[in-house]
Design a protein around this motif. Structure first.
Motif, short mmCIF file in Angstrom:
data_model
loop_
_atom_site.label_atom_id
_atom_site.label_comp_id
_atom_site.label_asym_id
_atom_site.label_seq_id
_atom_site.Cartn_x
_atom_site.Cartn_y
_atom_site.Cartn_z
N VAL A 1 0.85 -1.19 0.00
CA VAL A 1 0.00 0.00 0.00
C VAL A 1 0.89 1.24 0.00
O VAL A 1 1.76 1.40 0.85
CB VAL A 1 -0.93 0.02 1.23
N LEU A 2 0.65 2.11 -0.96
CA LEU A 2 1.37 3.37 -1.02
C LEU A 2 0.55 4.50 -0.40
O LEU A 2 1.11 5.41 0.22
CB LEU A 2 1.71 3.71 -2.47
N GLN A 3 -0.79 4.43 -0.54
CA GLN A 3 -1.64 5.50 -0.03
C GLN A 3 -3.09 5.02 0.05
O GLN A 3 -3.56 4.29 -0.82
CB GLN A 3 -1.56 6.70 -0.96
N VAL A 4 -3.79 5.42 1.10
CA VAL A 4 -5.23 5.24 1.19
C VAL A 4 -5.84 6.57 0.78
O VAL A 4 -5.66 7.58 1.45
CB VAL A 4 -5.67 4.87 2.63
N ARG A 5 -6.54 6.58 -0.35
CA ARG A 5 -7.09 7.83 -0.89
C ARG A 5 -8.48 8.13 -0.36
O ARG A 5 -8.84 9.30 -0.21
CB ARG A 5 -7.13 7.78 -2.40
N SER A 6 -9.29 7.09 -0.15
CA SER A 6 -10.64 7.27 0.37
C SER A 6 -11.08 5.98 1.02
O SER A 6 -10.27 5.07 1.20
CB SER A 6 -11.61 7.67 -0.76
N SER A 7 -12.36 5.87 1.32
CA SER A 7 -12.86 4.68 2.00
C SER A 7 -12.82 3.43 1.14
O SER A 7 -12.94 2.32 1.65
CB SER A 7 -14.30 4.92 2.45
N SER A 8 -12.64 3.59 -0.15
CA SER A 8 -12.60 2.41 -1.01
C SER A 8 -11.54 2.52 -2.12
O SER A 8 -11.49 1.66 -2.99
CB SER A 8 -13.97 2.18 -1.65
N LEU A 9 -10.69 3.51 -2.06
CA LEU A 9 -9.71 3.73 -3.12
C LEU A 9 -8.29 3.71 -2.55
O LEU A 9 -7.98 4.45 -1.61
CB LEU A 9 -9.98 5.06 -3.80
N LEU A 10 -7.44 2.85 -3.13
CA LEU A 10 -6.07 2.69 -2.65
C LEU A 10 -5.09 2.90 -3.79
O LEU A 10 -5.41 2.67 -4.95
CB LEU A 10 -5.85 1.26 -2.14
N GLN A 11 -3.89 3.32 -3.45
CA GLN A 11 -2.77 3.34 -4.39
C GLN A 11 -1.87 2.20 -3.94
O GLN A 11 -1.38 2.19 -2.81
CB GLN A 11 -2.04 4.68 -4.33
N ILE A 12 -1.66 1.22 -4.83
CA ILE A 12 -0.88 0.03 -4.51
C ILE A 12 0.27 -0.07 -5.51
O ILE A 12 0.09 0.20 -6.69
CB ILE A 12 -1.76 -1.23 -4.56
N GLY A 13 1.44 -0.46 -5.03
CA GLY A 13 2.59 -0.61 -5.91
C GLY A 13 3.25 -1.96 -5.74
O GLY A 13 3.20 -2.54 -4.66
N ASP A 14 3.86 -2.43 -6.82
CA ASP A 14 4.66 -3.66 -6.75
C ASP A 14 5.94 -3.47 -7.55
O ASP A 14 5.94 -3.54 -8.76
CB ASP A 14 3.88 -4.89 -7.22
N ARG A 15 7.00 -3.15 -6.91
CA ARG A 15 8.34 -2.92 -7.46
C ARG A 15 8.40 -1.84 -8.52
O ARG A 15 9.02 -0.83 -8.31
CB ARG A 15 8.95 -4.22 -7.97
N ASN A 16 7.77 -2.04 -9.66
CA ASN A 16 7.94 -1.06 -10.74
C ASN A 16 6.63 -0.54 -11.31
O ASN A 16 6.63 0.20 -12.27
CB ASN A 16 8.80 -1.65 -11.87
N ARG A 17 5.49 -0.93 -10.74
CA ARG A 17 4.19 -0.47 -11.23
C ARG A 17 3.34 0.02 -10.07
O ARG A 17 3.43 -0.49 -8.96
CB ARG A 17 3.44 -1.61 -11.93
N ASN A 18 2.52 1.02 -10.35
CA ASN A 18 1.55 1.51 -9.39
C ASN A 18 0.15 1.31 -9.93
O ASN A 18 -0.08 1.48 -11.13
CB ASN A 18 1.76 3.00 -9.10
N TYR A 19 -0.77 0.95 -9.06
CA TYR A 19 -2.15 0.73 -9.45
C TYR A 19 -3.06 1.56 -8.57
O TYR A 19 -2.86 1.63 -7.36
CB TYR A 19 -2.55 -0.75 -9.24
N THR A 20 -4.08 2.14 -9.17
CA THR A 20 -5.17 2.71 -8.40
C THR A 20 -6.19 1.60 -8.29
O THR A 20 -6.67 1.08 -9.30
CB THR A 20 -5.78 3.94 -9.09
#
Length: 127
Positions: A36-55
């Motif tokens: 987890v890189l960031q919790v943006r809201s009650s249901s939205l996260l920023q997740i990363g795995d080594r070289n990619r980030n996902y909303t």
């Protein structure tokens, strides 16, 4: 005659070395899971795995606007920055990945936990 006697010694050694290489290569991949890189809201996260980030939007979750702030705070406590998670994609909604997210070492996904805490409604029929 035993099976070991039928297989040449060099073949057994080659298989052992190949198995060892597979274990050494695959084992660290578990430690490089998404985080987890960031919790943006009650249901939205920023997740990363080594070289990619996902909303990532938590799948199967509906949060009442009145509970938005409390649900966001709950999620921030449950998912501190750099917490490792598994996520299972369920689809895509307007460019955002819908996924079931489970912190490593836990059994229940976050959508169910938020619903159990009374801060959201779980909308999928099967867990």
């Amino acid at each position: 005659m035993t099976l070991a006697a039928l297989i040449p010694a060099w073949s057994r050694r080659a298989c052992s070395v190949a198995l060892l290489l597979v274990v050494l290569i695959a084992w660290p991949l578990h430690a490089w899971g998404a985080e987890v890189l960031q919790v943006r809201s009650s249901s939205l996260l920023q997740i990363g795995d080594r070289n990619r980030n996902y909303t990532v939007q938590l799948a199967c979750l509906e949060v009442d606007p009145a509970d938005e702030q409390a649900a966001t705070e709950w999620l921030k406590k449950a998912l501190p920055r750099r917490r490792r998670v598994n996520f299972r994609p369920e689809g895509v909604l307007e460019g955002t990945l819908l996924a079931r997210v489970t912190p490593l070492g836990e059994d229940q996904d976050l959508s169910l936990e938020l619903a159990d805490a009374g801060l959201a409604r779980f909308t999928c029929s099967a867990a």
